[in-house]
Design an enzyme around this catalytic site. Structure first.
Site, short mmCIF file in Angstrom:
data_model
loop_
_atom_site.label_atom_id
_atom_site.label_comp_id
_atom_site.label_asym_id
_atom_site.label_seq_id
_atom_site.Cartn_x
_atom_site.Cartn_y
_atom_site.Cartn_z
N LEU A 1 -7.15 2.77 -4.32
CA LEU A 1 -7.93 2.02 -5.29
C LEU A 1 -9.43 2.17 -5.06
CD1 LEU A 1 -5.81 -1.23 -4.99
CD2 LEU A 1 -5.69 0.44 -6.86
N SER B 1 0.85 -1.19 0.00
CA SER B 1 0.00 0.00 0.00
C SER B 1 0.88 1.24 0.00
CB SER B 1 -0.90 0.01 1.24
OG SER B 1 -1.46 1.28 1.46
N SER B 2 0.38 2.31 -0.58
CA SER B 2 1.15 3.55 -0.63
C SER B 2 1.34 4.19 0.74
CB SER B 2 0.48 4.56 -1.57
OG SER B 2 -0.83 4.85 -1.13
N CYS B 3 0.61 3.71 1.76
CA CYS B 3 0.77 4.27 3.10
C CYS B 3 2.08 3.87 3.76
CB CYS B 3 -0.41 3.88 3.99
SG CYS B 3 -0.43 2.13 4.45
N PRO C 1 0.48 -0.47 -4.68
CA PRO C 1 -0.56 0.26 -5.41
C PRO C 1 -0.88 1.59 -4.73
CG PRO C 1 -1.27 -1.96 -4.76
CD PRO C 1 -0.05 -1.63 -3.99
N LYS D 1 2.69 -3.80 6.16
CA LYS D 1 3.02 -3.88 4.73
C LYS D 1 4.52 -3.72 4.47
CE LYS D 1 -0.95 -4.78 3.00
NZ LYS D 1 -1.15 -6.08 2.31
N TYR E 1 -1.05 -0.57 9.96
CA TYR E 1 -1.21 -1.20 8.64
C TYR E 1 0.05 -0.99 7.80
CZ TYR E 1 -3.35 -2.30 4.11
OH TYR E 1 -3.64 -2.85 2.88
N HIS F 1 -12.98 3.18 2.48
CA HIS F 1 -12.07 4.20 1.99
C HIS F 1 -12.86 5.38 1.43
CE1 HIS F 1 -9.15 0.77 2.00
NE2 HIS F 1 -8.38 1.73 2.48
#
Length: 311
Positions: free
Chosen positions: A167, A108-110, A164, A141, A137, A180
């Protein structure tokens, strides 16, 4: 990737996993093995090992995760960290133990620092503090990425990772308590339209910048990477385009056909101020997205209505 090879898509009932299965089938890959969470608890190492022993998948795509928006991430911090750590660790280790030919882990981009330079390049990982609201989270990741790298270094495993951007699309979660931003907006504006409300509230100031990708474009990128990418460094998957939350809200309102006002709740957090992925490495490999935000939102709203029996 052999056309007849057995492919395990972990998380096939989720939005991302389902899109990946659609793309594999469209590409002629029919030897796909899946398990629902009721059939296989990915948090149970013994059960995961038994599954790999029985099915012997040759390729694995890890799209299984416990996911949610700012509220869910910040409220269920222990569950988000534990569940995601144990799920990815069980699958990645089993893939090594049972000699999987290739594994793709989705993050994830986080994972990037809250105040990292923009756009976000892969090498910015671990260069600063994370956004506090989704730190558990993100840590999980990051651990998945590093686990893939470590197994590649120590055991020679062909494990790759992709990150990603945000999304949306078919199969999204529209529960306002843990969804989200785009599915939450689609539902809020639809309900406001149905109830003829004069205004709808959106969290925060509307100023943060975000990038959003249609989930079938992500699936196509994953299909591209598992076919052609062999590198150790994870790969960003994004569009290279961003909008403010305010502009996003106005666009969703237009797609839904809601005529009321948008009010921003300044007592609620904004989250990361900007989050644009630098996807130049992927683009240089020859892959680009196909779906515009406007077109993707129209499809997503149609799916929302269909899933909820709305004509």
């Amino acid at each position: 990737m052999e056309q007849s090879g057995k492919i395990f898509v972990a998380g096939h009932k989720g939005m991302v996993g389902a899109a990946i299965v659609r793309r594999l089938l469209a590409g002629g890959y029919s030897n796909i093995v899946t398990r629902s969470s009721k059939e296989l608890d990915l948090r149970n190492q013994l059960a995961v090992n038994d599954f790999f022993l029985e099915e012997k998948p040759e390729y694995v795509i890890v799209a299984a995760a416990k996911v949610g928006g700012i509220l869910a991430n910040n409220t269920y911090r222990g569950a988000f960290l534990y569940d995601n750590l144990i799920i990815e660790a069980n699958i990645i280790h089993a893939a090594y133990m049972y000699s999987v030919a290739k594994l793709l882990f989705l993050g994830s981009s986080c994972i990037y620092p809250k105040f990292a330079p923009q756009p976000l390049k892969e090498e910015y990982l671990l260069t600063g503090l994370l956004e506090p609201t989704n730190e558990p989270y993100a840590i999980a990741k990051i651990a998945g990425i590093k686990l893939c790298e470590a197994y590649r270094d120590q055991y020679g495993c062909n494990f790759i990772s992709a990150m990603p951007t945000n999304l949306y699309g078919p199969g999204d979660n529209y529960n306002l308590q843990n969804s989200h931003v785009i599915p939450a907006m689609l539902r809020k504006f639809h309900e406001a339209k149905e109830q003829n409300l004069p205004y709808t509230e959106i969290w925060g100031t509307g100023a943060p910048l975000r990038e959003f990708m249609f989930v079938d474009d992500l699936a196509d990128a994953c299909y591209f990477l598992i076919q052609s990418y062999e590198g150790k460094l994870f790969v960003n998957i994004g569009m290279g385009e961003e909008v403010t939350i305010k502009v996003l809200a106005e666009t969703v309102r237009s797609v839904v056909g809601y005529k009321g006002e948008i009010q921003f709740d300044l007592t609620k957090p904004d989250g990361t101020p900007r989050k644009l992925m630098d996807s130049s490495r992927l683009h240089e490999m020859g892959w680009k997205h196909k779906t515009s935000l406007q077109d993707g939102l129209k499809v997503a709203y149609g799916c929302f209505k269909k899933e909820n029996g709305i004509t």
